[in-house]
Design an enzyme around this catalytic site. Structure first.
Site, PDB file in Angstrom:
ATOM      1  N   ASP A 334       0.859  -1.169   0.000  1.00 46.63           N
ATOM      2  CA  ASP A 334       0.000   0.000   0.000  1.00 46.63           C
ATOM      3  C   ASP A 334       0.901   1.225   0.000  1.00 46.63           C
ATOM      4  O   ASP A 334       2.105   1.134   0.235  1.00 46.63           O
ATOM      5  CB  ASP A 334      -0.902  -0.023   1.238  1.00 46.63           C
ATOM      6  CG  ASP A 334      -2.066   0.946   1.127  1.00 46.63           C
ATOM      7  OD1 ASP A 334      -2.134   1.686   0.122  1.00 46.63           O
ATOM      8  OD2 ASP A 334      -2.895   0.974   2.040  1.00 46.63           O
ATOM      9  N   GLU A 703      35.928 -38.621   7.886  1.00 42.37           N
ATOM     10  CA  GLU A 703      35.511 -39.634   8.854  1.00 42.37           C
ATOM     11  C   GLU A 703      35.508 -41.025   8.220  1.00 42.37           C
ATOM     12  O   GLU A 703      35.791 -42.020   8.899  1.00 42.37           O
ATOM     13  CB  GLU A 703      34.117 -39.292   9.396  1.00 42.37           C
ATOM     14  CG  GLU A 703      34.120 -38.111  10.357  1.00 42.37           C
ATOM     15  CD  GLU A 703      32.727 -37.770  10.848  1.00 42.37           C
ATOM     16  OE1 GLU A 703      31.755 -38.357  10.338  1.00 42.37           O
ATOM     17  OE2 GLU A 703      32.612 -36.912  11.741  1.00 42.37           O
TER      18      GLU A 703
END
Length: 925
Positions: A334, A703
């Site tokens: 707006d 890992e």
């Protein structure tokens, strides 16, 4: 006390029933005193719904223990127990408990962060206290309070109306979408409570009119409280981000299970391990690869963003909405209050006598006070009568900003603006209708009744049949007069002024005043125009420019005059000099496919004189094209569009309670720049989630690498990393830097790239390649290089025994410690590398994330305990390293970080060269 007690028997008129009720509640039409209200608050308690679901924390904690990633750890622990590895199994279970406790605490903190936002914007209620009007926290309403209810208010207690009539949205209680009429003058008997015309209830909303009533039930004693006590909590659907994160979790789980299962035959046949030992290693590998902190870290990132936005004037009601903001590519805004200051100031009044300007001098008699003509006097009288704002000497005006400006204009024109005298002369009111764009009142003036009307010029002018001339006579309104009025409206609008028209009609004497709007707002006499200025907010122009740079389209949807909307939009940089302007009438004539073509083909488009229904239709069309839409609104009728948009943005100051309820985000300062800042925070959060995922995935390769080396070497190479060292790495080293990444500041240029597509997933192939095949491989090579260096320096050769009691056992423990520390050092470099996805780390500041620095310091302290504390040396199999080996670890972080810096530099240079070639003209043939 049951509501039926207030349904009076036949023969009692509404006034008598109201007095009986006030007597029973020990109250009066003037309301309660402050002291009496405080005593009643202690007696009845706060006006709040209490949660009756009992303690929730056991269920929430159990959910953290049974999450898919946690289930994988339970599986790993079970396998370890089966094969007799009790110590490792206990370590895995400890990891499950620690991570569940951490995630549970993190979710509680996030929940408290969201609930605390209510303190920024509590629901307010208007009451009569100590004989005067006051605005209080709705939680402090007590039975006997006299509540004042106006259009747009959310009703916060059960109230019996004493005066006035309102329309109420009862859908929260009845499910009926059509507003219900409730009036103090209608007394019902022998009807269900919810159908009583003199009662309104907590949780409903006033969609029109004004009324005053006495509170007779609060908190759990209300109808809403009774329903809440019978209802169970409804579980909220997961957001798109939450669904994507769950998919990521399952992807990680699948990869982990596949690798663990694949390791068993490789270890059994390649390394000639027993099946039991292969299961032990597979279970350890599975436990090590599970990123237990994934969800709590993302929750923390969202919660931090919500808190930051709250301090900057944007209250986000759902954590997941922050991420949605980051993908917003259309903002429908707006004009009034969002792009402008929403502080209307009267600039000029136009009547048949000409323009009266200089009205912006402040309160007191204005420039017209010394020469009030008939038309000026009439304009001031209408502006003062058809108004609900209040002016109090020495205090801030109360009311809608537009109505305050109109009332200031009336005061400047010499009209009486005293609110009590205005209300004493008012006989009826037709509240402002956003569809009609009109408001009217029927007021006593001199010895007769007059209809006073104000509204949009194009809405009011067709209802006028006469024109007030400068001599004070109403004459027929001709075509020339209409052109003259329209030209003046356009002249004001071209200057960016908002324009309201004024008109009136004298009602025939001794006739009942019309109570139908259509009967009142007809055959009016046009009196004049009021022009008001609402200047753009500071910083809006820069915010709009940032939107353009970020690929975000801004569309103005306003109820203002087209020329006014164009002037403001052009002034703040939303459009160029010649945008496409679509009025409501034009929009109504467009079919849906034509609207789609308009929104797709016209970059600069403004919807002027648009109704709330138009907002809803535009939002639907944009979402249908795949856009992520943020929609602003402040009125009751804006609620459907706020619901439908991906992000509904309500105004905190000027907005109604209904709009704030429907919205996802509330702007406490009503400022457009807060929306842009929220979009920037959303992009930052999404970037940080991706950084964390790369960080987690990058550790999968180092890992897995030690286990693969051990298996592929057929046992000739001892295991470079023990399972307990791997678990210690995951728990002790990974969590703190991961948490710090959620606090990472935005990268430069975050608002210079286009929004991501709605369908784009949180994980993309380049992220996996960077994590697994670049950062992960780099860290894996470094850690294994350290392992072999320490072991070979001690005289080890492939196949040499390194078990307990062997001469090389101590060297082997030092070598595995080197592997463990190499992973930690490489992880530090990874943490710095993933801080930026595109730019150089220098652009955001190497030391700018103090949380990361603190996390790394805590990580190093914990690692030192793992290596040098005797209890952990015995548990993890670590051994102290000589200073020379520790010095070898110092370059590791810089090698990882530097390599990724070089990679990003090459990517940026390649992108720049590609852009230059794309912009270069084609060679002539």
């Amino acid at each position: 006390m049951r509501h039926e007690a207030w349904l009076q028997p036949p023969g009692v008129n509404p006034e008598e029933a109201a007095e009986l009720l006030l007597r029973d509640l020990r109250s009066s039409q003037r309301g309660l005193s402050g002291a009496d209200a405080r005593r009643r608050l202690l007696q009845y308690g706060r006006n709040e719904l209490r949660r009756r679901g009992g303690r929730r924390w056991p269920r929430e904690l159990a959910r953290q223990l049974t999450h898919p990633l946690a289930l994988l750890l339970w599986l790993a622990a079970s396998l370890l127990l089966i094969v007799g590895s009790v110590v490792v199994a206990v370590a895995v279970v400890s990891i499950i408990v620690l991570n569940a406790a951490f995630a549970f605490a993190q979710e509680l903190q996030a929940e408290r962060a969201v609930e605390a936002l209510a303190e920024y914007l509590p629901l307010r209620a208007k009451v009569l206290r100590d004989g005067g009007s006051a605005e209080i926290d709705a939680a402090e309403l007590v039975p006997g309070d006299i509540a004042i209810i106006e259009e747009g208010d959310r009703i916060a207690a059960d109230v019996r109306l004493l005066a006035g009539a309102i329309e109420v949205d009862m859908s929260a209680l009845t499910g009926e979408a059509v507003p219900a009429v409730r009036s103090a003058s209608i007394l019902d008997v022998d009807v269900p409570v919810l159908r009583a015309h003199d009662l309104v209830f907590s949780g409903t909303s006033c969609t029109g009119g004004q009324a005053r009533g006495v509170v007779f039930a609060t908190g759990m004693a209300t109808e809403l409280g009774r329903i809440a006590a019978l209802s169970e909590r409804v579980r909220q659907d997961p957001s798109p981000l939450e669904r994507q994160v769950r998919r990521v979790a399952w992807l990680i789980a699948v990869v982990s299970v596949v690798l663990a299962i694949a390791f068993i035959p490789v270890a059994t046949f390649g390394a000639h391990l027993s099946v039991l030992n292969a299961l032990v290693f597979a279970a350890g590998l599975l436990a090590g690869m599970v990123p237990e902190g994934l969800l709590p870290v993302i929750t923390l990132a969202l919660a931090v963003a919500v808190r930051v936005l709250a301090t900057r004037g944007a209250l986000v009601k759902r954590l997941s909405a922050v991420e949605t903001l980051g993908s917003t590519d259309v903002i429908c805004t707006d004009k009034t209050g969002t792009l402008t200051e929403n502080r209307m100031r009267p600039v000029a009044v136009w009547t048949a006598a000409g323009v009266v300007d200089g009205l912006n001098a402040g309160p007191g008699p204005g420039p017209a006070a010394g020469r009030p003509g008939a038309t000026v006097t009439a304009a001031g009288r209408i502006a003062a009568a058809c108004n609900n704002a209040r002016l109090r000497p020495g205090e801030e005006p109360i009311g809608d900003p537009t109505e305050i400006a109109v009332l200031l204009a009336a005061q400047a024109l010499g009209a009486d603006v005293e609110a009590d005298r205005r209300e004493a002369g008012r006989r009826w009111q037709f509240h402002f209708d956003p569809e009609l764009k009109l408001m009217s009142t029927i007021d006593l003036h001199r010895d007769g009744l007059f209809v006073h009307t104000k509204g949009a010029p194009e809405a009011l002018l067709p209802r006028c049949s006469e024109f007030l001339r400068d001599d004070g006579r109403c004459v027929p309104l001709g075509a020339a007069d209409r052109r003259r009025i329209t030209a003046q409206v356009d002249s004001f609008a071209l200057d960016g002024l908002r324009v309201l028209a004024l008109a009136e009609r004298a009602l025939p004497p001794r006739e009942r005043p019309p109570h139908r709007r259509a009967d009142a707002e007809r055959d009016l006499c046009f009196v004049g125009l009021i022009a008001m200025l609402d200047p753009p907010r500071p910083g809006v122009t820069e915010a709009v420019a940032r939107c353009r740079t970020a690929g975000i389209r801004v569309i103005v949807i306003t109820g203002d005059h087209p020329l006014t909307a164009v002037a403001i939009a052009r002034r703040v940089g939303i459009t160029d000099r010649h945008p496409r302007v679509v009025t409501e009438e034009e929009l109504d004539r467009l079919h849906d496919h034509q609207l789609d073509e308009l929104l797709r083909d016209e970059r600069d488009v403004i919807f002027a004189r648009a109704s709330p229904e138009a907002k809803l239709r535009i939002a639907d069309a944009l979402r249908g094209q795949g856009h992520v839409v943020a929609m602003t609104g402040d009125g009751v009728n804006d609620a459907p569009a706020l619901h439908r948009a991906d992000i509904g943005v309500a105004m905190g100051r000027s907005g109604t309670d209904v709009a704030r309820e429907a919205a996802t985000m509330i702007l406490t300062d009503d400022d457009f720049t807060s929306i842009v800042e929220a979009v920037r925070s959303g992009r930052r959060v999404y970037d940080n989630v991706r950084k964390f995922i790369i960080y987690i995935f990058a550790h999968a390769t180092p890992e897995v690498a030690p286990f693969l080396v051990f298996a592929l070497a057929g046992g000739a190479v001892p295991l470079p990393l023990t399972i307990l060292q791997l678990l210690a790495f995951d728990v002790g080293s990974e969590t703190l830097p991961a948490l710090a990444l959620s606090r990472e500041p935005a990268e430069p240029g975050v608002m210079e790239r286009p929004p991501r597509p709605r369908s784009e997933g949180v994980i993309r192939a380049p992220m996996l390649l960077r994590a697994w095949l670049f950062l992960g491989v780099l860290v894996g090579v470094l850690q294994l290089a350290g392992f072999f260096l320490v072991l070979t320096r001690a005289g080890w050769r492939p196949g040499a025994p390194t078990g307990v009691g062997d001469p090389l056992h101590h060297a082997y423990r030092q070598a595995t410690t080197m592997t463990f520390l190499g992973m930690v050092a490489g992880q530090i470099g990874t943490a710095f590398a993933v801080r930026t996805q595109h730019t150089s780390l220098r652009s955001v500041g190497v030391l700018s994330n103090r949380y990361l620095l603190a996390g790394i310091a805590g990580e190093l302290l914990l690692v030192a305990v793992f290596v040098y504390a005797p209890v952990f040396q015995h548990l993890l199999g670590t051994a102290p390293l000589p200073p020379g080996d520790l010095l070898l670890l110092l370059p590791y972080p810089f090698i990882v970080w530097g390599a990724d810096e070089l990679r990003r530099h090459l990517v940026r240079r390649h992108a720049a060269r590609t852009a230059v070639r794309a912009d270069s003209p084609a060679p002539r043939r």
